[in-house]
Write a protein that holds these residues in place. Sequence first.
Motif, mmCIF file in Angstrom:
data_model
loop_
_atom_site.group_PDB
_atom_site.id
_atom_site.type_symbol
_atom_site.label_atom_id
_atom_site.label_comp_id
_atom_site.label_asym_id
_atom_site.label_seq_id
_atom_site.Cartn_x
_atom_site.Cartn_y
_atom_site.Cartn_z
ATOM 1 N N ASP A 52 0.838 -1.203 0.000
ATOM 2 C CA ASP A 52 0.000 0.000 0.000
ATOM 3 C C ASP A 52 0.873 1.253 0.000
ATOM 4 O OD1 ASP A 52 -2.332 -1.383 0.012
ATOM 5 O OD2 ASP A 52 -2.766 -1.106 2.143
ATOM 6 N N HIS A 53 0.447 2.255 -0.757
ATOM 7 C CA HIS A 53 1.133 3.545 -0.779
ATOM 8 C C HIS A 53 0.058 4.625 -0.659
ATOM 9 C CE1 HIS A 53 4.888 1.589 -1.800
ATOM 10 N NE2 HIS A 53 4.243 0.918 -2.733
ATOM 11 N N VAL A 54 -0.151 5.054 0.560
ATOM 12 C CA VAL A 54 -1.216 6.001 0.879
ATOM 13 C C VAL A 54 -0.650 7.413 0.890
ATOM 14 C CG1 VAL A 54 -2.877 6.713 2.643
ATOM 15 C CG2 VAL A 54 -2.472 4.284 2.214
ATOM 16 N N ARG A 55 -1.399 8.315 0.269
ATOM 17 C CA ARG A 55 -0.993 9.718 0.240
ATOM 18 C C ARG A 55 -2.177 10.589 0.652
ATOM 19 N NH1 ARG A 55 3.030 12.878 -1.899
ATOM 20 N NH2 ARG A 55 2.451 14.998 -2.453
ATOM 21 N N THR A 74 -4.502 3.620 12.823
ATOM 22 C CA THR A 74 -4.050 2.842 11.667
ATOM 23 C C THR A 74 -3.077 1.765 12.127
ATOM 24 O OG1 THR A 74 -4.282 4.746 10.191
ATOM 25 C CG2 THR A 74 -2.874 2.945 9.445
ATOM 26 N N VAL A 75 -3.239 0.563 11.584
ATOM 27 C CA VAL A 75 -2.312 -0.538 11.852
ATOM 28 C C VAL A 75 -1.640 -0.928 10.548
ATOM 29 C CG1 VAL A 75 -2.041 -2.908 12.662
ATOM 30 C CG2 VAL A 75 -3.695 -1.394 13.779
ATOM 31 N N ALA A 76 -0.313 -0.878 10.529
ATOM 32 C CA ALA A 76 0.458 -1.391 9.398
ATOM 33 C C ALA A 76 0.712 -2.869 9.666
ATOM 34 C CB ALA A 76 1.766 -0.636 9.252
ATOM 35 N N SER A 85 3.951 2.591 2.409
ATOM 36 C CA SER A 85 4.307 3.982 2.704
ATOM 37 C C SER A 85 3.067 4.780 3.036
ATOM 38 C CB SER A 85 5.039 4.617 1.513
ATOM 39 O OG SER A 85 4.187 4.739 0.390
ATOM 40 N N TRP A 86 3.292 5.839 3.819
ATOM 41 C CA TRP A 86 2.232 6.752 4.255
ATOM 42 C C TRP A 86 2.797 8.163 4.116
ATOM 43 C CZ3 TRP A 86 -2.638 5.406 6.429
ATOM 44 C CH2 TRP A 86 -3.361 6.457 6.990
ATOM 45 N N ARG A 115 7.131 6.545 6.511
ATOM 46 C CA ARG A 115 6.207 7.671 6.701
ATOM 47 C C ARG A 115 6.945 8.969 6.386
ATOM 48 N NH1 ARG A 115 1.597 7.849 10.362
ATOM 49 N NH2 ARG A 115 2.306 9.974 10.819
ATOM 50 N N SER A 116 6.257 9.877 5.729
ATOM 51 C CA SER A 116 6.853 11.192 5.495
ATOM 52 C C SER A 116 5.770 12.249 5.604
ATOM 53 C CB SER A 116 7.534 11.263 4.129
ATOM 54 O OG SER A 116 6.593 11.104 3.092
#
Length: 302
Positions: A52-55, A74-76, A85-86, A115-116
Amino acid sequence: MDGTTRVGVTRAAGRVRCDLRPGALSARVLSTGPGVARVALVATRALLLGGDHVRVEVHVGEGVELELVEVSGTVAYTGRGRAASWTVDVVVGDGGLLVWDALPFVVAEGADVTRSTDVRLGAGAVALLRETLVLGRTGETGGRLRSSTRAEHVSGRQVTGVIHDPDTATPLHRVSGSPTTGVIPDPDPLRELFVEDLDLGAHRALPGILGTARVVDSVLLLGTRPPAARPDDAVATVRHPLRLDLDGPGAVARHLGASTHDAGLDAVVATWAAAARAARAAVVPDPGNDPDQSIMLQTTGA
């Protein structure tokens, strides 16, 4: 799976306009008022899975206050060899305010997450961000987490003198009345306000990093300096969260511990949010003077 969520709040002709675009999260308006919007972020599917790549993109317009509310943490989950990535990108316009008291972000055993968070503030803008990183669920040591935060703001600084080309030493700006002195605009008004990189991998339990702690709970205030803690403040006298004042306008409060229940940062959020709203009120005209305070919502998707 990729998914970009966009939340935009602006004012135009006396109206508050919400532009909400769903992605991995869906934004729902909870309430609105003169120059103010309160918006919830709701997961549209299971998050966060390997691959998953959430933005999340947030834009707060000039003179608007936006409060973001998370319905659940949120649970990774275990990525089975796939990273996730988040990414959060925030822009707060002149005189705007963002308050985001985020719920815990848990990195389960076997997860590999990056995370960024990038924040850009206009003149007189303020942002209050809560970030609670939890390494592992109960009984777990947690996966790998790399987290970076960057914040820039318009400095409003002015430079005295003449700027010279670094290669030729010739003046790039000339001030009337003197070839060498005077006041000119800052050629690079965006200044770094806060920069942090955390690599919480296999060596995080070493002394001087996290040790036995598995929770990194932080409150970051950008754009204004929070008030000093009062002697009778329970946060200051009992739980002792670490406070660091930034070189520019802002501060960070942080707690390292074994659980999310002993951080004592809820009171910090409440106090600093009140200070942020007071700072905004000092630079933004009273929205009650607007002739039209109706709300306009523009929503794309489900």
